[in-house]
Motif scaffolding. Structure first.
Motif: not given
Length: 789
Positions: A374-385, A433-438, A535-537, A551-553
């Motif tokens: 779900t987070y990947s849908k709203f931000t970026i694809p989860y990058p970790y294994p 993992n997405f905010f703030p690890m990435i 913003y996430a990208r 500013r990005t928003m």
């Protein structure tokens, strides 16, 4: 952070310091303030950070790689480590010293940050509280002991420890584009996390004579050096979390041989540390559709009874992460299954003791998978294994691993509060993992940039888990009790984390609610989702600031939102829009120029929100949305049925005129106007926060209509407003904000004819219990007793 403001000054994004002021362009006026641009409040764009909110052409950030070997001595409750740090200076500056964090000094009686709060004597206190009072000034063995610090060639280096920070002085400046190697040997005594608090430490289980270790903030690690503030070397007080530098990790942990270890990254030697049967299950788990127990409940119970002096070394590797954490215990059941994000496999895993088995075995790993998808849908694809959830009566996040809570009664049943509390904390901590690890914001300065943004996407994820999920942070109406507090109890969201009084509402709930209002009421889902994803990208694996987000928003949506940032993030005003009066007019046609016209219950009822917020309604109506509990019916437990009335709610055991000149109208003109009804509505902005005006018209024929007026209607008069509406039908009643979207703190002045607010029922506070255990009435337990189980 654990699942839970700066007096106004100038917002200066300069080295080492940031403050915020909601400046007024036209003080004393009823216009020209709330809708002016943020202007000088935000930092001046430069070649590192652009006016659009994107990284600039000369954006840079540092890098730190770690090679760590450590030993967990369970008998001494001590961790000993040796690490090699390789640090790259990618900045344009020559560095004469480096700053490292020694966060474990939080537990030192000598080297803690010594940030104290006022206190008072309670009417009642537990023996644990008294013990903490008595011991707070006594010397202890806590904190990091630096045994040796050298460069890569073994030459001793000079260092200075200031509380929770260590300055390493370089013999020669580290020039731009160069790197340096540090070697550090250290140890510390592991603290009792349950008694002393903190994010890492041990929990002791006296009935079994064993431990559960969560090893976090455990190694000396580099602070962030950035373009917008230089070194982020604010002391660690136990609250503001960790601004950290990205790098690659190799970590070897030597632990008792009966322990199971889960850590950041991928284990490199499972075949050596697992039994053949366990390793075979691990291989089978790579392709399973349901979670498989790699370490079974029976094996975990047996390990709990083993007392061994033998050890095993687990080796983990993690690339492009900003931190490393791990858990170790003989208690762990370990299950795993794959999830797929845009075709890439992610191993979703959970570790938990028998105390949590009834909840975690059924829900945890599937909740992990649902979260990353779900987070990947709203931000970026989860990058970790991998993505992992560890039950540790806690709530804290690290890359690829988090520590959560959620334990059952001894008979395996659980309350609905325990279930949803567990699901909420897993979604929240995995989501970190997405905010703030990435998207790696400065947690110690701007807590809302990770906690608030993460709580918002947690809310979206809960809403897509089950349409009946009782989300507490996100719907606008849930923040009103906080926003109506006296001003001396409030701070702006734009406040340093150490200075926030109402930490949960300010840093978690209010930012999340504000973003939900933007998405549902101000911008709309399509515009908001595109800009939020941008913003996430833009800032994945980088260090954004608040200005970059604001500013990005706007840049990605073509929406001027400065008025919203001013009011919601830089201010403490609340929304209270009053419908003061309504005047109705019918046209008169004349030939001359003239005017025109509690019950308390033993068993808890379903935890379905009493009011269905707009997100729930829209999600249910969206045919493209499938809730997880519909896609995977194995997740439909007792409470899924209970919330829908399939399991009955057992009540038997419950005792709980406008003058203008005009020419004569023609007959056709009169006919076109005669049937219309004219209404003038008078509004007052009592709360001070400008917001859209949402009007629900109820007509005398019983039909309804909702009309939405953007917040900009207040731009020329920020306190009082009137507006004319023309309706084909005669109006019976009017209500403002019918779906409670704007966080209006006083709904008693929202209706015409005036409708009094419903009376409140009494609420009592239940006795406190350990975190994450089943609390309150347990209908599941009562139902099973009736069945004779």
């Amino acid at each position: 952070m654990k699942k839970f403001l700066i007096p106004f000054g100038f917002l200066l994004f300069v080295v080492g310091k940031s403050n915020a002021q909601n400046t007024q362009n036209n003080p004393g006026s009823n216009h020209g303030n709330k809708f002016e641009q943020l202007g000088g409040i935000l930092p001046t764009p430069n070649e590192y950070r652009t006016a659009s909110g994107a990284p600039g052409p000369k954006y840079w950030q540092q890098r730190a790689d770690y090679d760590i070997k450590c030993n967990l001595d369970e008998s001494k409750l001590q961790l000993t480590g040796s690490e090699t740090i390789t640090y790259w200076n990618n900045s344009p500056d020559a560095l004469t010293y480096l700053w490292l964090q020694l966060d474990e000094n939080e537990h030192s009686s000598k080297n803690n940050a010594n940030y104290q709060d006022g206190s008072g004597m309670p009417d009642t206190a537990s023996s644990q509280q008294i013990g903490r009072m008595m011991s707070q000034n006594e010397p202890n063995k806590g904190g990091v002991n630096i045994i040796k610090l050298t460069d890569g060639l073994g030459a001793a280096m000079k260092y200075t420890i200031n509380k929770t920070m260590m300055r390493v002085e370089l013999p020669t400046p580290l020039k731009p584009g160069k790197q340096i190697v540090l070697k550090v040997d250290w140890n510390y005594y592991i603290s009792n996390r349950i008694k002393e608090g903190g994010r890492g430490g041990y929990e002791y289980f006296p009935e079994d004579g064993n431990y559960l270790f969560t090893i976090t903030q455990w190694y000396p690690r580099l602070c962030v050096y950035s373009d917008f503030q230089g070194w982020q070397n604010h002391q660690f007080t136990g609250r503001g979390e960790f601004a950290l530098t990205f790098g690659n990790f190799k970590v070897q942990m030597t632990v008792p041989s009966d322990h199971v270890v889960g850590g950041t990254g991928e284990c490199q030697n499972y075949q050596q540390v697992l039994s053949p049967a366990q390793f075979a299950r691990w291989q089978k788990a790579q392709t399973t559709k349901e979670p498989i127990e790699v370490v079974t409940l029976d094996e975990a119970k047996k390990s709990e009874q083993d007392k061994t002096t033998k050890t095993k070394t687990w080796i983990f590797k993690a690339d492009n992460v900003r931190d490393f954490a791990w858990g170790s215990s003989p208690k762990f059941v370990w299950d795993a299954m794959p999830a797929y994000v845009e075709g890439k496999k992610v191993m979703c895993m959970s570790y938990y003791g028998k105390e949590a088995y009834g909840l975690y075995r059924k829900f945890s790993t599937k909740a992990v998978a649902h979260t990353i998808k779900t987070y990947s849908k709203f931000t970026i694809p989860y990058p970790y294994p991998v993505a992992q959830s560890v039950e540790a009566s806690n709530g804290m996040e690290y890359p690829m691993i988090c520590f959560n809570y959620g334990r059952t009664e001894k008979d395996g049943t659980y309350s609905e509060a325990a279930k949803y509390g567990m699901l909420g904390v897993i979604i929240h901590e995995v989501g970190h993992n997405f905010f703030p690890m990435i998207v790696n914001s400065d947690e110690r300065q701007w807590t809302w940039m990770d906690e608030g943004l993460n709580t918002f996407v947690e809310y979206l994820t809960e809403e897509l888990y089950d349409n009946k999920f009782p989300s507490r942070r996100g719907p606008a109406f849930t923040i009103t009790d906080y926003m109506k507090l006296p001003k001396d109890q409030l701070e702006p969201i734009m406040t340093n984390s150490e200075n926030i009084v109402q930490f949960g509402p300010n840093a978690y709930s209010k930012p999340a609610t504000g973003l939900n209002i933007l998405r549902e009421t101000i911008m709309g889902r399509e515009l908001f989702d595109y800009a939020f994803k941008e913003y996430a990208r833009r800032w994945a694996f980088k260090h954004p600031t608040p200005a970059d987000f604001f500013r990005t928003m706007e840049d990605a949506s073509a929406e001027d939102l400065d008025w919203f940032w001013r009011g919601w993030f830089f201010g403490t005003d609340a929304c209270d829009i009053a419908l003061d009066s309504v005047k109705g007019f019918k046209p008169e046609f004349i030939t001359k120029s003239n005017g025109t016209a509690v019950v308390y219950k033993k068993l808890a009822g379903p935890q379905v929100n009493a009011f269905e917020d707009i997100s729930k309604v829209r999600n249910r109506d969206d045919k493209n949305i499938q809730f997880l509990t519909d896609a995977d019916t194995t997740l439909r437990d007792f409470y899924w049925k209970y919330d829908r009335g399939i399991e009955p709610y057992d009540t038997t055991n419950i005792a709980v005129p406008n003058n203008t000149t005009a020419a004569t109208l023609t007959d056709d003109e009169k006919k076109a106007i005669a049937a219309e009804n004219f209404y003038q509505l008078f509004f007052t902005n009592k709360g001070g926060l400008v917001m859209p005006i949402i009007i629900e018209w109820t007509y005398k024929d019983g039909t309804k209509e909702v009309e939405r007026i953007p917040a900009q209607v207040w731009r020329k008069s920020e306190t009082k407003l009137s507006k004319i509406f023309v309706k084909h039908k005669e109006v019976a009643s009017i209500k403002l904000d019918p779906m409670r979207e704007t966080a209006d703190i006083d709904e008693s002045n929202n209706s015409w004819p005036n409708v009094s607010a419903p009376s409140r029922f009494q609420v009592f506070k239940a006795a406190e219990q350990a975190r994450g255990q089943s609390t309150g009435g347990n209908p599941m337990q009562a139902a099973e007793k009736k069945k004779g189980f």
